[in-house]
Design an enzyme around this catalytic site. Structure first.
Site, PDB file in Angstrom:
ATOM      1  N   ASP A   1     -27.039 -10.075  -1.660  1.00  0.00           N
ATOM      2  CA  ASP A   1     -25.992 -10.502  -0.721  1.00  0.00           C
ATOM      3  C   ASP A   1     -26.476 -10.577   0.723  1.00  0.00           C
ATOM      4  OD1 ASP A   1     -26.175  -7.732  -0.965  1.00  0.00           O
ATOM      5  OD2 ASP A   1     -24.144  -7.417  -0.230  1.00  0.00           O
TER       6      ASP A   1
ATOM      7  N   ASP B   1     -25.434  -6.719  -8.610  1.00  0.00           N
ATOM      8  CA  ASP B   1     -24.090  -6.629  -8.031  1.00  0.00           C
ATOM      9  C   ASP B   1     -23.619  -7.896  -7.310  1.00  0.00           C
ATOM     10  OD1 ASP B   1     -25.772  -6.461  -5.885  1.00  0.00           O
ATOM     11  OD2 ASP B   1     -25.031  -4.544  -5.135  1.00  0.00           O
TER      12      ASP B   1
ATOM     13  N   ARG C   1     -36.693  -6.804   4.891  1.00  0.00           N
ATOM     14  CA  ARG C   1     -35.238  -6.685   5.052  1.00  0.00           C
ATOM     15  C   ARG C   1     -34.818  -7.161   6.447  1.00  0.00           C
ATOM     16  NH1 ARG C   1     -32.691  -4.614   0.821  1.00  0.00           N
ATOM     17  NH2 ARG C   1     -33.768  -3.117  -0.522  1.00  0.00           N
TER      18      ARG C   1
ATOM     19  N   GLY D   1     -34.940  -6.312  -1.098  1.00  0.00           N
ATOM     20  CA  GLY D   1     -35.771  -5.510  -2.018  1.00  0.00           C
ATOM     21  C   GLY D   1     -36.374  -6.415  -3.072  1.00  0.00           C
TER      22      GLY D   1
ATOM     23  N   ARG E   1     -26.954   0.609  -5.067  1.00  0.00           N
ATOM     24  CA  ARG E   1     -26.372   0.937  -3.767  1.00  0.00           C
ATOM     25  C   ARG E   1     -24.860   1.112  -3.851  1.00  0.00           C
ATOM     26  NH1 ARG E   1     -28.420   0.697   0.956  1.00  0.00           N
ATOM     27  NH2 ARG E   1     -30.202  -0.623   0.561  1.00  0.00           N
TER      28      ARG E   1
ATOM     29  N   THR F   1     -31.395  -9.398  -7.733  1.00  0.00           N
ATOM     30  CA  THR F   1     -31.326  -8.011  -7.272  1.00  0.00           C
ATOM     31  C   THR F   1     -31.295  -7.111  -8.493  1.00  0.00           C
ATOM     32  OG1 THR F   1     -29.957  -6.251  -6.335  1.00  0.00           O
ATOM     33  CG2 THR F   1     -28.809  -8.275  -6.851  1.00  0.00           C
TER      34      THR F   1
ATOM     35  N   ASP G   1     -29.932  -4.472  -8.583  1.00  0.00           N
ATOM     36  CA  ASP G   1     -28.613  -3.824  -8.609  1.00  0.00           C
ATOM     37  C   ASP G   1     -27.600  -4.585  -9.471  1.00  0.00           C
ATOM     38  OD1 ASP G   1     -29.628  -1.966  -6.877  1.00  0.00           O
ATOM     39  OD2 ASP G   1     -28.545  -2.656  -5.113  1.00  0.00           O
TER      40      ASP G   1
END
Ligand code: F6P
Length: 341
Positions: free
Chosen positions: A102, A128, A71, A10, A170, A124, A126
């Site tokens: 990741d 994460d 992706r 993304g 996510r 990202t 996110d």
């Protein structure tokens, strides 16, 4: 050296700032830089584009990625992996700088094991990825989400409604939690904590009872929804469920309205969070991570990722960074709850 640069997964604001820094620093060392278009798909298909100083000089404020992204997971099919390895040779690439989360960096780790030299840069929205305190894209995404909360507050107050804002995230609730804290929301739901709808609705009733005629709840798209029908939902090339299709915001709005009787609406921020010009934080972080990655390439530090730890830019083991996700610690969630009144 001839160094390929790619952006995978993304997109998020800050990628162009990072590309710019990598190119500028590699040019300092007299290395040649080439863009690989559309993430790992570009390496499978041999799609490249020139990356010169002129190309990158003015892109620091641009969202998205000038290289494009996808992706695509080249590890899924042997023939695609072979194409990647052949293209590394054919294009004369001595190293690849991969920017991603990741999934993208997981491919880089595997290619490194197969003999292609790689360096990773953590991006990202996110936030994460492990081994780094922050990933770029996160600060911009949260800023966009907080702006949305401010806007939702106006309309929630006018109509005396509960507003549910569904944000991305996510497996980790960083975006939802930071948005709730910075937006002064009344509740937050994150994937790390099993949702207790009774607890949330009791709290929203308490908010009303103390005289505040509206409230705002922020929910991560990745929360557990035991009652929801998740059949027929699509997955991407890395096997991840397309979370937006689950309709978390809508589901919660209906639950809240039926349990409390308060009129409730939901808004899904979706990909709006991923666009736009990066914040100052993301521009600086992406630039610093990019500079470091270029220096790592020059120093021959492969299989590593640039990272930020305690405001220092460091080199970390890329495999360790992808081996477990950095999720929100429960103490931080509890801290945020202190402000839900
Ligand atoms: O890149 C991470 C992320 O933004 C997640 O938060 C979200 O679930 C996912 O990407 C959406 O992916 P796509 O853009 O492929 O729909």
């Amino acid at each position: 050296m001839k160094v390929g640069i790619l952006t995978g997964g993304g997109d998020c604001p800050g990628l162009n700032a990072a590309i710019r820094a990598v190119v500028m620093r590699l040019l300092d060392y007299d290395h040649e830089t080439v863009g690989i278009s559309r993430g790992w798909l570009g390496l499978i298909e041999g799609l490249t584009e020139p990356l010169t100083l002129e190309r990158v000089d003015e892109i620091i404020s641009e969202g998205g990625t000038i290289l494009g992204s996808s992706r695509t997971n080249p590890l899924k099919k042997d023939e695609e992996l072979d194409k990647c390895l052949n293209n590394v040779k054919r294009l004369g690439l001595d190293a690849i700088v991969a920017m991603g989360g990741d999934d993208t960096l997981g491919v880089a780790v595997n290619l490194q094991k197969l003999g292609t030299k790689t360096v990773g840069i953590p991006k990202t929205m996110d936030n994460d990825l492990a081994e780094t305190d922050y990933t770029f894209g996160f600060d911009t995404a949260v800023s966009v989400a907080v702006d949305a909360v401010d806007r939702l507050r106006d309309t929630a107050r006018s109509h005396q409604r509960v507003m549910v804002l569904e944000v991305m995230g996510r497996h980790a609730g960083w975006v939802a939690l930071y948005t709730a804290i910075a937006g002064g929301a009344d509740w937050a739901l994150i994937p790390e904590v099993t949702p207790d709808l009774d607890e949330m609705c009791n709290h929203l009733a308490k908010v009303r009872a103390r005289g505040k005629p509206y409230s705002i709840a922020v929910a991560s798209e990745g929360i557990d929804l035991p009652q929801a029908d998740e059949e027929g939902i699509s997955v991407d090339a890395f096997g991840h469920v397309i979370l937006r299709e689950r309709g978390v915001g809508d589901f919660l709005a209906k639950e809240i309205e039926s349990r409390t009787g308060f009129e409730t609406r939901s808004a899904v921020l979706g990909h709006i969070q991923r666009g736009g010009s990066p914040t100052v934080f993301d521009r600086v972080l992406a630039t610093r991570l990019g500079l470091k990655a270029a220096e790592m390439v020059n120093a021959g530090e492969f299989g590593k990722m640039s990272a930020i730890q305690a405001n220092q830019i460091v080199s970390v083991d890329m495999e360790r960074a992808i081996s477990e996700l950095k999720t929100v610690p429960i103490e931080l969630y509890e801290e945020a709850k202190l402000l839900f009144r």
